[in-house]
Design a protein around this motif. Structure first.
Motif, PDB file in Angstrom:
ATOM      1  N   PHE A  69     -14.428   9.977  -9.950  1.00 41.63           N
ATOM      2  CA  PHE A  69     -15.212   8.983  -8.803  1.00 41.63           C
ATOM      3  C   PHE A  69     -15.245   7.579  -9.254  1.00 41.63           C
ATOM      4  N   CYS A  70     -15.183   6.737  -8.553  1.00 46.26           N
ATOM      5  CA  CYS A  70     -15.262   5.326  -8.665  1.00 46.26           C
ATOM      6  C   CYS A  70     -16.674   4.924  -8.998  1.00 46.26           C
ATOM      7  N   PRO A  71     -16.883   4.247 -10.144  1.00 47.17           N
ATOM      8  CA  PRO A  71     -18.440   4.217 -10.417  1.00 47.17           C
ATOM      9  C   PRO A  71     -19.041   3.084  -9.317  1.00 47.17           C
ATOM     10  N   HIS A  72     -18.338   2.361  -8.636  1.00 44.88           N
ATOM     11  CA  HIS A  72     -18.977   1.581  -7.588  1.00 44.88           C
ATOM     12  C   HIS A  72     -19.645   2.395  -6.560  1.00 44.88           C
ATOM     13  N   ARG A  73     -18.780   2.994  -5.582  1.00 46.31           N
ATOM     14  CA  ARG A  73     -19.547   3.748  -4.621  1.00 46.31           C
ATOM     15  C   ARG A  73     -19.061   5.154  -4.557  1.00 46.31           C
ATOM     16  N   LEU A  74     -18.410   5.571  -5.686  1.00 48.11           N
ATOM     17  CA  LEU A  74     -18.053   7.006  -5.838  1.00 48.11           C
ATOM     18  C   LEU A  74     -16.880   7.471  -4.976  1.00 48.11           C
ATOM     19  N   ARG A  88      -6.475   1.580  -9.553  1.00 46.54           N
ATOM     20  CA  ARG A  88      -6.977   0.685  -8.695  1.00 46.54           C
ATOM     21  C   ARG A  88      -7.731   1.557  -7.460  1.00 46.54           C
ATOM     22  N   CYS A  89      -9.076   1.556  -7.211  1.00 44.42           N
ATOM     23  CA  CYS A  89      -9.833   2.124  -6.132  1.00 44.42           C
ATOM     24  C   CYS A  89      -9.275   1.698  -5.036  1.00 44.42           C
ATOM     25  N   VAL A  90      -9.132   2.492  -3.826  1.00 41.22           N
ATOM     26  CA  VAL A  90      -8.643   2.132  -2.632  1.00 41.22           C
ATOM     27  C   VAL A  90      -9.897   1.545  -1.804  1.00 41.22           C
ATOM     28  N   PHE A  91     -10.882   1.689  -2.158  1.00 42.51           N
ATOM     29  CA  PHE A  91     -12.093   1.372  -1.324  1.00 42.51           C
ATOM     30  C   PHE A  91     -12.355  -0.126  -1.585  1.00 42.51           C
ATOM     31  N   HIS A  92     -12.688  -0.616  -2.581  1.00 39.93           N
ATOM     32  CA  HIS A  92     -12.992  -2.111  -2.744  1.00 39.93           C
ATOM     33  C   HIS A  92     -12.213  -2.603  -3.769  1.00 39.93           C
ATOM     34  N   GLY A  93     -11.265  -2.138  -4.400  1.00 39.06           N
ATOM     35  CA  GLY A  93     -10.384  -2.685  -5.233  1.00 39.06           C
ATOM     36  C   GLY A  93     -10.677  -2.564  -6.704  1.00 39.06           C
ATOM     37  N   TRP A  94     -11.712  -2.135  -7.180  1.00 36.00           N
ATOM     38  CA  TRP A  94     -11.947  -1.989  -8.519  1.00 36.00           C
ATOM     39  C   TRP A  94     -10.685  -1.245  -9.262  1.00 36.00           C
ATOM     40  N   LYS A  95     -10.564  -1.990 -10.474  1.00 30.68           N
ATOM     41  CA  LYS A  95      -9.139  -1.381 -11.260  1.00 30.68           C
ATOM     42  C   LYS A  95      -9.560  -0.987 -12.558  1.00 30.68           C
TER      43      LYS A  95
HETATM   44  S1  FES Z   1     -15.741   2.585  -4.270  1.00 30.05           S
HETATM   45 FE1  FES Z   1     -14.322   1.952  -5.645  1.00 30.05          FE
HETATM   46  S2  FES Z   1     -14.330  -0.167  -5.535  1.00 30.05           S
HETATM   47 FE2  FES Z   1     -15.874   0.597  -4.230  1.00 30.05          FE
END
Ligand code: FES
Ligand SMILES: [Fe+2]
Length: 421
Positions: A69-74, A88-95
Motif C-alpha cells: 500500500f502506497c504510503p500517501h493514501r494507501l 509508480r502509484c496510479v492514484f497520484h503518481g508517487w514513484k
Molecule cells: S495514494 Fe499513492 S500517490 Fe496517492
C-alpha cells in the motif's frame, strides 16, 4: 498432542508473534523468479507471513519487494505502473525504487522536499535456484544466503514449482513429514495386494536432532535382502529433503538419481505456498523436459493438473469419486499431491492439536514440534535458531537404500547422505 497455548504459539506467524519472529530470521521464498519474467513487467501481489506486499522487477532486473500500500493514501501498488527503475502509484503518481525510497512526487510543488522524508517498507531480495527469496527480520541479523545442495544444481538438473494450500503451514508440513500415510492415502491400486504385502505398512521410525533441525529414517523390513530405509532431512523452519532413488523394494533404481523436497511457506495463518523442488544428484544425469513434465503431472500439478491455481478444493470435495474409491483407489481422489492436500485441508484451516491421539509412527512430527517450540523459546532468550546458518546443512542430502539389518543406518548410509555438489 499439544496444549492449546503451545499450538497457538506454533501456528501464528504474523508480525510480532513469537513464531513470526522466528520465521523472520531466515531467508524465505517470496515468489518464483518466473512470476516476474522480465524487467518492467507487471508487478505481482505477494502475501507472506501475514504481510501484504507487492513485488516488481525493475528496469535493471533487480526485484523489489515493497509494502503493497502506497504510503500517501494507501492505494494498492499492485495497480502501479512499473516504469524506469521504479513502481509508480496510479492514484497520484508517487514513484518508489526497489529499496522503498520515494524518487518522484509529481503532485507536490517542485521545490518541496517532502519526498525525501517518505520511505516505505521494503525487504531485501535475492534470486537463487529459480526462487526469489526475501529476508524480513532485523537487518543486523541477516544470515548468509540459503545453501541447500539443490540450490547449487544447474538449471538442467533442477525444477521448482509451487502449489497453494488452504490451511496453516504446520499441518501442511506435518503431512509431508508423515511417512506412513503413503501405503494408505496414496494406494492407487486396491487390487495390487502383492505390492502392499511387500512393504510393511508400519515402518519403524528413528528420529535424530541435528544442528539444522532433524533427520529421520523410516525403516521397513523387506526380508532377506535387508531393510528398506528412507532417510529424510529436515532443515528449519519448514524444509524437507527426501530421496526416491529406489522405486521398488527389489532394489530397482529410479531412472534419474534425485532428491526432492518441499518448503511450506506460510502465506498467513490459514494459507501456505508449497515450493516443490527436485534435482538430479548425478552430474551426468540431467533431467529432460519430458521427465519433468511427467513428474509434475504425476504429482497432480502441471498444465493438466493442480498448479498454483487449484481446481480440486474443499468446495468440490477435492473431486472425490466414490465409485473409484470403492473399486480402484484408497481415496477416490485423483492426483497424488491432491490426496495430501485433501487430507490436510480436511482438518480445517488450523488444527486444534489438543484433540489428537498420536501413535508410534508420529514420532517425527512430535520431534518437529518440540524443536520448533525450543527454537521459539530460545530466540526470546537471544539464541539463534537451527537452520539459519547454511554451513550446518550445506553438506547433507536425503537417501533411500536397502541396508543390512545388522548395522545402524547412520553407519551404513553415511556415504550416500553426503552432498556431492
Ligand atoms: S495514494 Fe499513492 S500517490 Fe496517492
Ligand atoms: Fe503424501
Amino acid at each position: 498432542m499439544l496444549t492449546r497455548e503451545e499450538n497457538e504459539l506454533l501456528v501464528r506467524v504474523g508480525p510480532g508473534t513469537p513464531m513470526g519472529d522466528l520465521m523472520r530470521r531466515y531467508w524465505v521464498p517470496a515468489l518464483l523468479c518466473s512470476d516476474l519474467p522480465a524487467p518492467d513487467c507487471p508487478p505481482v501481489r505477494v502475501r507472506l507471513l501475514g504481510e501484504d506486499l507487492v513485488a516488481f522487477r525493475a528496469s535493471q532486473g533487480k526485484v523489489g519487494l515493497l509494502d503493497e500500500f502506497c504510503p500517501h493514501r494507501l492505494a494498492s501498488l499492485f495497480l502501479g505502473r512499473n516504469e524506469e527503475n521504479g513502481l509508480r502509484c496510479v492514484f497520484h503518481g508517487w514513484k518508489f525504487d526497489v529499496d522503498g525510497n520515494c524518487v518522484d512526487m509529481p503532485n507536490e510543488p517542485l521545490e518541496s522536499r517532502f519526498k525525501e522524508k517518505v520511505h516505505m517498507k521494503s525487504y531485501p531480495t535475492m534470486e537463487l535456484a529459480g526462487i526469489t527469496w526475501t529476508y524480513m527480520g532485523p537487518p543486523e541479523k541477516e544470515p548468509a544466503p540459503p545453501g541447500m545442495e539443490w540450490t547449487r544444481a544447474p538449471e538442467s538438473h533442477r525444477n521448482v514449482s509451487k502449489t497453494l494450500e488452504f490451511c496453516n503451514y504446520l499441518q501442511a508440513v506435518e503431512g509431508g513429514i508423515d511417512t506412513v500415510h503413503s501405503s494408505f492415502l496414496h494406494n492407487n491400486d486396491l487390487s495390487n495386494k502383492k505390492a502392499l504385502g511387500q512393504i510393511s505398512r508400519s515402518p519403524r521410525l528413528d528420529v535424530e536432532r541435528t544442528s539444522y533441525g532433524f533427520r529421520y529414517a523410516g525403516i521397513r523390513d523387506v526380508g532377506e535382502i535387508g531393510n528398506y530405509v528412507r532417510i529424510y532431512q529436515f532443515v528449519l523452519p519448514f524444509q524437507q529433503f527426501r530421496s526416491s532413488r529406489i522405486v521398488k523394494t527389489d532394489g530397482q533404481r529410479a531412472a534419474i538419481p534425485q532428491n526432492r523436497g518441499h518448503m511450506w511457506v506460510p502465506v498467513d495463518d490459514e494459507n501456505t505456498i508449497i515450493y516443490n523442488w527436485i534435482y538430479a544428484t548425478d552430474e551426468d544425469r540431467p533431467f529432460t523436459k519430458e521427465y519433468i513434465a511427467k513428474y509434475e503431472a504425476n504429482a497432480g500439478r502441471g498444465p493438466d493438473g493442480e498448479g498454483a491455481v487449484r481446481h480440486q478444493t474443499r468446495a468440490n470435495d477435492w473431486l472425490i469419486d466414490r465409485e473409484v474409491q470403492r473399486t480402484k483407489t484408497f481415496t477416490g481422489i485423483p492426483g497424488l499431491n491432491t490426496q495430501d492436500l485433501a487430507a490436510q485441508e480436511s482438518m480445517g484451516r488450523i488444527v486444534d492439536r489438543s484433540r489428537e491421539s498420536l501413535g508410534t509412527t508420529d514420532k517425527a512430527i512430535i520431534m518437529y514440534r518440540r524443536i520448533l517450540l525450543d527454537a521459539v523459546r530460545n530466540l526470546q532468550n537471544g539464541i539463534n535458531p537451527p537452520g539459519v546458518d547454511p554451513d550446518t546443512y550445506r553438506g547433507v542430502r536425503a537417501a533411500d537404500a536397502i541396508l543390512p539389518k545388522d548395522l545402524p543406518w547412520q553407519e551404513s548410509a553415511k556415504e550416500v547422505l553426503i552432498a556431492r555438489r
